[in-house]
Every structure is written in structure tokens, then in C-alpha cells.
Design a protein around this motif. Structure first.
Motif, mmCIF file in Angstrom:
data_model
loop_
_atom_site.group_PDB
_atom_site.id
_atom_site.type_symbol
_atom_site.label_atom_id
_atom_site.label_comp_id
_atom_site.label_asym_id
_atom_site.label_seq_id
_atom_site.Cartn_x
_atom_site.Cartn_y
_atom_site.Cartn_z
ATOM 1 N N THR A 47 13.637 -4.282 -10.222
ATOM 2 C CA THR A 47 13.938 -4.945 -11.498
ATOM 3 C C THR A 47 13.388 -6.365 -11.484
ATOM 4 N N ILE A 48 14.210 -7.330 -11.112
ATOM 5 C CA ILE A 48 13.814 -8.729 -11.273
ATOM 6 C C ILE A 48 12.692 -9.160 -10.335
ATOM 7 N N SER A 49 12.603 -8.578 -9.150
ATOM 8 C CA SER A 49 11.581 -9.034 -8.206
ATOM 9 C C SER A 49 10.496 -7.991 -7.969
ATOM 10 N N TRP A 50 10.387 -7.033 -8.886
ATOM 11 C CA TRP A 50 9.297 -6.069 -8.783
ATOM 12 C C TRP A 50 7.975 -6.800 -9.014
ATOM 13 N N GLY A 51 6.897 -6.232 -8.530
ATOM 14 C CA GLY A 51 5.589 -6.840 -8.732
ATOM 15 C C GLY A 51 4.659 -6.607 -7.565
ATOM 16 N N PRO A 52 4.295 -5.331 -7.310
ATOM 17 C CA PRO A 52 3.409 -5.011 -6.181
ATOM 18 C C PRO A 52 1.960 -5.377 -6.491
ATOM 19 N N ALA A 53 1.437 -6.341 -5.774
ATOM 20 C CA ALA A 53 0.101 -6.872 -6.097
ATOM 21 C C ALA A 53 -1.006 -5.850 -5.863
ATOM 22 N N LEU A 54 -1.024 -5.194 -4.711
ATOM 23 C CA LEU A 54 -2.122 -4.285 -4.397
ATOM 24 C C LEU A 54 -2.209 -3.149 -5.411
ATOM 25 N N GLU A 55 -1.071 -2.636 -5.816
ATOM 26 C CA GLU A 55 -1.055 -1.554 -6.798
ATOM 27 C C GLU A 55 -1.599 -2.019 -8.146
ATOM 28 N N TYR A 56 -1.240 -3.243 -8.524
ATOM 29 C CA TYR A 56 -1.751 -3.785 -9.783
ATOM 30 C C TYR A 56 -3.258 -4.004 -9.711
ATOM 31 N N TYR A 57 -3.724 -4.503 -8.578
ATOM 32 C CA TYR A 57 -5.161 -4.728 -8.421
ATOM 33 C C TYR A 57 -5.923 -3.405 -8.400
ATOM 34 N N ALA A 58 -5.297 -2.374 -7.844
ATOM 35 C CA ALA A 58 -5.933 -1.051 -7.863
ATOM 36 C C ALA A 58 -6.082 -0.546 -9.300
ATOM 37 N N LEU A 59 -5.088 -0.825 -10.132
ATOM 38 C CA LEU A 59 -5.191 -0.445 -11.541
ATOM 39 C C LEU A 59 -6.305 -1.216 -12.237
ATOM 40 N N LEU A 60 -6.453 -2.506 -11.931
ATOM 41 C CA LEU A 60 -7.539 -3.294 -12.502
ATOM 42 C C LEU A 60 -8.890 -2.716 -12.083
ATOM 43 N N LEU A 65 -11.862 -1.035 -14.366
ATOM 44 C CA LEU A 65 -13.104 -1.818 -14.309
ATOM 45 C C LEU A 65 -12.939 -3.214 -14.912
ATOM 46 N N ARG A 66 -11.780 -3.785 -14.758
ATOM 47 C CA ARG A 66 -11.550 -5.170 -15.186
ATOM 48 C C ARG A 66 -11.878 -6.074 -14.001
ATOM 49 N N LEU A 67 -13.164 -6.133 -13.703
ATOM 50 C CA LEU A 67 -13.625 -6.691 -12.438
ATOM 51 C C LEU A 67 -13.540 -8.207 -12.388
ATOM 52 N N VAL A 68 -13.756 -8.880 -13.508
ATOM 53 C CA VAL A 68 -13.676 -10.347 -13.513
ATOM 54 C C VAL A 68 -12.245 -10.784 -13.206
ATOM 55 N N ARG A 69 -11.299 -10.170 -13.899
ATOM 56 C CA ARG A 69 -9.896 -10.501 -13.643
ATOM 57 C C ARG A 69 -9.499 -10.127 -12.224
ATOM 58 N N LEU A 70 -9.982 -8.986 -11.762
ATOM 59 C CA LEU A 70 -9.670 -8.555 -10.400
ATOM 60 C C LEU A 70 -10.163 -9.582 -9.388
ATOM 61 N N LEU A 103 -8.222 -3.184 1.151
ATOM 62 C CA LEU A 103 -6.879 -2.652 0.891
ATOM 63 C C LEU A 103 -6.743 -2.151 -0.541
ATOM 64 N N VAL A 104 -7.308 -2.895 -1.480
ATOM 65 C CA VAL A 104 -7.252 -2.486 -2.878
ATOM 66 C C VAL A 104 -8.018 -1.180 -3.082
ATOM 67 N N GLY A 105 -9.168 -1.073 -2.428
ATOM 68 C CA GLY A 105 -9.959 0.152 -2.529
ATOM 69 C C GLY A 105 -9.202 1.361 -2.023
ATOM 70 N N ARG A 106 -8.536 1.208 -0.888
ATOM 71 C CA ARG A 106 -7.746 2.317 -0.342
ATOM 72 C C ARG A 106 -6.588 2.670 -1.271
ATOM 73 N N LEU A 159 -5.645 8.005 -6.860
ATOM 74 C CA LEU A 159 -6.443 9.096 -7.411
ATOM 75 C C LEU A 159 -6.224 10.409 -6.672
ATOM 76 N N GLY A 160 -5.342 10.367 -5.665
ATOM 77 C CA GLY A 160 -5.018 11.593 -4.943
ATOM 78 C C GLY A 160 -5.750 11.756 -3.637
ATOM 79 N N PHE A 161 -6.424 10.675 -3.177
ATOM 80 C CA PHE A 161 -7.152 10.753 -1.902
ATOM 81 C C PHE A 161 -6.416 9.959 -0.838
ATOM 82 N N ALA A 162 -5.121 10.197 -0.698
ATOM 83 C CA ALA A 162 -4.308 9.447 0.253
ATOM 84 C C ALA A 162 -4.697 9.783 1.681
#
Length: 362
Positions: free
Chosen positions: A123-136, A140-145, A166-169, A175-178
Motif C-alpha cells: 500500500t503506502i510503501s509499494w514501488g518496485p523500481a526494477l519492475e517499473y523500469y521493465a514496463l518502460l 519502449l519509453r527509452l528516454v524516460r527509462l 537487471l531490468v532486462g532480466r 514475458l514468461g522467460f523466467a
């Protein structure tokens, strides 16, 4: 229940001033490791959060701190008490001794309400950076990434090349390639392999969205929503809180899990939780002036609770191994438990926990 982190610290930062206006004081209870414990955790983890707890207490004020090491208690020593309280098996063994111990101390102090921030991670302290960057990356929001990774690396003290990998992994995992095994390691399981195959245990789990490593949900937003709406998780947490409250006469209240807080947090876009290189950004920004910057803007280390649980079991080790041996002689458990594997583990760690601490925890 105060740790050195953001969740319980945030609760304290609002509760203590409110009590000051009533001419009352806030008591805080913090679990600290056994004095003889040697911290084995990584440089980015800390077992003893005392410096951060003191920082919060001094900054907020109107707090009477208690640092409890629960000498003589271990996950093994409190098993019978927990089974009596819950009337059912449980799995939070590494934290069992200090959770029960804090309730007991609060009762002795005459507390009526015990505040916590236990469920703030979603809730209040959620905010996983790597997962968000993976979404970026996927969008293809590469500048922001690039801007986010550059700032995040400065905060965390991590090279950009390392973060990009790490973001690439993470993106591939979503995408299902864990990476890692897709099938359970049957020979090295406590569950008897024949039992698992006969009843298709892992197939049944898969039909409920569970895999070898846990949930199969890879989208962080969907995972968060699933956790917050899980009737099973709510029932487990509610049952534990209720039965502890009944046993000790102290009511636990978690403001981070208030339905109004949950609805508000779910209404916010992901960008409010990870922004300008800052993970857990919502709570870091919201507590400016409420928490000391040493806690609020601590990006480098995080507390790890109950780290000394194996160390605490050393005095009980012979009795623990004896119970495993008895279990392996039991015909009642033979259809369900992998006795040969349990016997091998008992022989492997017969010398005690300290020598093989890392191996046990891994």
C-alpha cells in the motif's frame, strides 16, 4: 511495533504527535538480534535496525522505546504456544518468537492497542523500481527509462550497466522467460515425490496460478492487486491478529491496511510510486518533515527481521534433530513426507546450525 523502515516509522510519525496533544506517550517495541549473533547478511541488508529506530524516535519525539532481544526464545521454543493460540499449523516460524514476545510485553505494559505497519509493502510503501523500469522497456519509453536508471543508480550506488542487465532480466521474466527451474526438484523436497505425483500436487497449484517459485503472476500491478484482494491472505492475517489479541488483551491495528488507505493507494498510477529514480516514492515524499531523512531517503540498506532465528535454535538443536528422527520413524507421516531426504538433512547438519548457517538458509 517499530522497525527502522518506512512503514512502521510512518505510523509512529503520525501517532506520537497525536498522543502528545492528549498528554500521552507512545510506547514502541522493537525486536533486536541476540547479542551473541554474528550478522551474516549482505552489505545491503541489516539485521540490527537499532540506529535507524533511534533516528526515528529522536526525530519524532514523545516516544518511549523498548529494544527487546527475547533472550532464550527461538522459533523452536514457542511452537507449542503458537499451536495453542492458533489451533492450526503456521509457517511464519522465523518471526514467531518476536511477534509473540512483543504482544506479551505490550500486555505487561498495560497497552490496549498495538499499532503496526506490517502490510504497508503493498500500500503506502509499494514501488518496485526494477519492475517499473521493465514496463518502460517493454513500452519502449527509452528516454524516460534512461533518466530513471541514471538517477536510480546514483541513489542505490549501483552501476548503470548492472541496472540495465537487471531490468532486462526482469522484462524477460515478465514475458514468461523466467530463469530457474520450471519443474520441482523432487529428490530434494520434504514432500514425498510419490505423493506429489499421485495427486498431481504441482499441477493443482498451477491451476491456481502458483508455480515452483510461488505465484505465476509477473505483472507487478496485477500481483499487488491479487495480494490485496486475496481472501486467503486476509483470513490468515486476520486470524493471527484476532487470536493474539484475545490471548494477550491487546488489539493490533494496522493503519497501512485500512480499506480507505488501500482504495486510495490502488487509485494512483504506477508513476506515483517510482519516479525520478526513487523507489517507494509515494511514502518517501509524503513523510517529508515527518521522518528523518536518514530513514526516509535510505536507499542503500533494508532491515531483515528475524535473521538470527537459526542462531537462536542452537541450544535446542539436539531436541530438534531428535524430533526429525522420530518423524522419520513414523508410519503416519510416511505417505506424505520424504523420510530419506529428511534423514540426510539431519545427518548433514548434525554438528549444529552455526557451522552450516548459510547452507541452511539457502
Amino acid at each position: 511495533m517499530l522497525s527502522g523502515g518506512l512503514d512502521s516509522g510512518s505510523v509512529v510519525s503520525f501517532a506520537a504527535p497525536e498522543l502528545r496533544r492528549r498528554n500521552e506517550q507512545l510506547y514502541t517495541y522493537s525486536s533486536v538480534p541476540d547479542p551473541t549473533f554474528r550478522d551474516w547478511s549482505s552489505s545491503r541488508r541489516v539485521a540490527d535496525e537499532t540506529p535507524y529506530i533511534r533516528m526515528t524516535a529522536e526525530f519524532v519525539g514523545n516516544i518511549r522505546e523498548r529494544y527487546l532481544d527475547f533472550a532464550g526464545l527461538s522459533p523452536y521454543s514457542v511452537i507449542d504456544d503458537w499451536l495453542d493460540i492458533l489451533e492450526t499449523p503456521y509457517k511464519f516460524f522465523e518471526n514467531s518468537f518476536w511477534v509473540k514476545g512483543i504482544y506479551d510485553q505490550a500486555r505487561r505494559d498495560g497497552a490496549g492497542v498495538l499499532l503496526s505497519g506490517a502490510r504497508g509493502n503493498f500500500t503506502i510503501s509499494w514501488g518496485p523500481a526494477l519492475e517499473y523500469y521493465a514496463l518502460l522497456l517493454r513500452r519502449l519509453r527509452l528516454v524516460r527509462l534512461y533518466r530513471e536508471i541514471r538517477r536510480h543508480g546514483m541513489y542505490k550506488g549501483v552501476r548503470r550497466s548492472r541496472l540495465i542487465a537487471l531490468v532486462g532480466r526482469q522484462a524477460l521474466s515478465m514475458l514468461g522467460f523466467a530463469a530457474g527451474p520450471a519443474e520441482p526438484d523432487m529428490p530434494n523436497m520434504i514432500l514425498r515425490p510419490e505423493f506429489a505425483r499421485k495427486y498431481d500436487a504441482f499441477g493443482r497449484l498451477a491451476r491456481h496460478g502458483m508455480g515452483v517459485r510461488g505465484t505465476r503472476i509477473t505483472d507487478p500491478v496485477e500481483l499487488r492487486r491479487e495480494r490485496l484482494h486475496s481472501a486467503a491472505a486476509a483470513n490468515k492475517s486476520g486470524a493471527v491478529m484476532t487470536k493474539l489479541s484475545l490471548r494477550y488483551g491487546v488489539q493490533e491495528r494496522d493503519p497501512t491496511f485500512d480499506p480507505r488507505v488501500i482504495r486510495f493507494c490502488l487509485s494512483l498510477p504506477f508513476e506515483q510510486y517510482v519516479r525520478q529514480g526513487m523507489d517507494r516514492a509515494l511514502i518517501r515524499r509524503a513523510t517529508k518533515g515527518y521522518l528523518p531523512d536518514g530513514v526516509r531517503l535510505n536507499y542503500r540498506v533494508r532491515g531483515i527481521q528475524g535473521t538470527d532465528w537459526v542462531h537462536r535454535m542452537a541450544p535446542h538443536w539436539p531436541a530438534f534433530l531428535n524430533e526429525i528422527a522420530q518423524m522419520c520413524r513414523s508410519e503416519a507421516s510416511a505417505p506424505y513426507l520424504h523420510h530419506d531426504h529428511l534423514r540426510a538433512l539431519g545427518e548433514r547438519y548434525a554438528a549444529g546450525p552455526d557451522r552450516n548457517l548459510r547452507a541452511i538458509l539457502n
